[in-house]
Design a protein around this motif. Structure first.
Motif, PDB file in Angstrom:
ATOM      1  N   UNK A  42       2.624   0.350 -12.723  1.00  0.00           N
ATOM      2  CA  UNK A  42       2.686   1.307 -13.835  1.00  0.00           C
ATOM      3  C   UNK A  42       1.720   2.466 -13.619  1.00  0.00           C
ATOM      4  N   UNK A  43       0.505   2.170 -13.197  1.00  0.00           N
ATOM      5  CA  UNK A  43      -0.479   3.228 -12.947  1.00  0.00           C
ATOM      6  C   UNK A  43      -0.018   4.165 -11.833  1.00  0.00           C
ATOM      7  N   UNK A  44       0.525   3.601 -10.768  1.00  0.00           N
ATOM      8  CA  UNK A  44       0.994   4.438  -9.665  1.00  0.00           C
ATOM      9  C   UNK A  44       2.109   5.365 -10.130  1.00  0.00           C
ATOM     10  N   UNK A  93       0.865  -1.188   0.000  1.00  0.00           N
ATOM     11  CA  UNK A  93       0.000   0.000   0.000  1.00  0.00           C
ATOM     12  C   UNK A  93       0.894   1.228   0.000  1.00  0.00           C
ATOM     13  N   UNK A  94       0.636   2.141  -0.936  1.00  0.00           N
ATOM     14  CA  UNK A  94       1.330   3.430  -0.967  1.00  0.00           C
ATOM     15  C   UNK A  94       0.445   4.448  -0.284  1.00  0.00           C
ATOM     16  N   UNK A  95       1.000   5.213   0.637  1.00  0.00           N
ATOM     17  CA  UNK A  95       0.243   6.245   1.340  1.00  0.00           C
ATOM     18  C   UNK A  95       0.588   7.571   0.668  1.00  0.00           C
ATOM     19  N   UNK A  96      -0.290   7.988  -0.237  1.00  0.00           N
ATOM     20  CA  UNK A  96      -0.049   9.177  -1.056  1.00  0.00           C
ATOM     21  C   UNK A  96      -1.035  10.272  -0.677  1.00  0.00           C
ATOM     22  N   UNK A  97      -0.714  11.472  -1.068  1.00  0.00           N
ATOM     23  CA  UNK A  97      -1.657  12.560  -0.851  1.00  0.00           C
ATOM     24  C   UNK A  97      -2.547  12.687  -2.092  1.00  0.00           C
ATOM     25  N   UNK A 149      -3.474   0.666  -3.245  1.00  0.00           N
ATOM     26  CA  UNK A 149      -3.075  -0.733  -3.164  1.00  0.00           C
ATOM     27  C   UNK A 149      -2.410  -1.129  -4.476  1.00  0.00           C
ATOM     28  N   UNK A 150      -1.252  -1.780  -4.371  1.00  0.00           N
ATOM     29  CA  UNK A 150      -0.503  -2.219  -5.547  1.00  0.00           C
ATOM     30  C   UNK A 150      -0.331  -3.732  -5.456  1.00  0.00           C
ATOM     31  N   UNK A 151      -0.950  -4.434  -6.413  1.00  0.00           N
ATOM     32  CA  UNK A 151      -0.915  -5.903  -6.390  1.00  0.00           C
ATOM     33  C   UNK A 151      -0.436  -6.516  -7.707  1.00  0.00           C
ATOM     34  N   UNK A 152      -0.078  -5.680  -8.691  1.00  0.00           N
ATOM     35  CA  UNK A 152       0.312  -6.210 -10.001  1.00  0.00           C
ATOM     36  C   UNK A 152       1.222  -5.213 -10.718  1.00  0.00           C
ATOM     37  N   UNK A 200      -0.303   8.546 -10.798  1.00  0.00           N
ATOM     38  CA  UNK A 200      -0.503   9.092  -9.447  1.00  0.00           C
ATOM     39  C   UNK A 200       0.758   9.621  -8.775  1.00  0.00           C
ATOM     40  N   UNK A 201       1.918   9.447  -9.385  1.00  0.00           N
ATOM     41  CA  UNK A 201       3.161   9.836  -8.714  1.00  0.00           C
ATOM     42  C   UNK A 201       3.230  11.349  -8.557  1.00  0.00           C
ATOM     43  N   UNK A 202       3.692  11.832  -7.394  1.00  0.00           N
ATOM     44  CA  UNK A 202       3.687  13.276  -7.139  1.00  0.00           C
ATOM     45  C   UNK A 202       4.725  14.068  -7.931  1.00  0.00           C
ATOM     46  N   UNK A 203       5.702  13.403  -8.497  1.00  0.00           N
ATOM     47  CA  UNK A 203       6.732  14.087  -9.274  1.00  0.00           C
ATOM     48  C   UNK A 203       7.182  13.176 -10.406  1.00  0.00           C
TER      49      UNK A 203
END
Length: 93
Positions: free
Chosen positions: A38-40, A19-23, A30-33, A44-47
């Motif tokens: 890739x989606x994260x 689990x990534x705790x993002x703002x 949740x990352x399971x694959x 969703x990545x902050x930078x």
């Protein structure tokens, strides 16, 4: 390098979930694959900079193409999260 074959990037058996705790809108991700890695990283990545971030994107792509195991992409995601200050929680089944 031995090619492992194109991975099913929707499969979740390749590594332990985390689990990534993002703002933002989706605070807990949740990352399971490989698909979710890739989606994260892309959505969703902050930078979009940082050495570990760039390495994680490349490693994830290599894993999707089957050149390296999915576990390597998981480890790269964790390093990129540490670099970005994103807490990571290991999910236990």
């Amino acid at each position: 390098m031995q090619r492992l074959g194109v991975m099913d990037w929707h499969r979740s058996e390749d590594f332990a979930p985390l689990m990534l705790v993002m703002s933002g809108k989706e605070e807990h991700r949740l990352v399971t694959s490989l698909r979710e890695i890739a989606e994260a990283l892309i959505v969703a990545w902050p930078t979009d900079d940082g050495e570990e971030y760039m390495a994680a994107v490349k490693i994830c792509l290599d894993a999707i193409y089957g050149n390296i195991p999915a576990k390597a992409a998981r480890a790269a995601l964790i390093r990129a999260a540490e670099e970005a200050g994103i807490p990571v929680i290991t999910v236990v089944h």
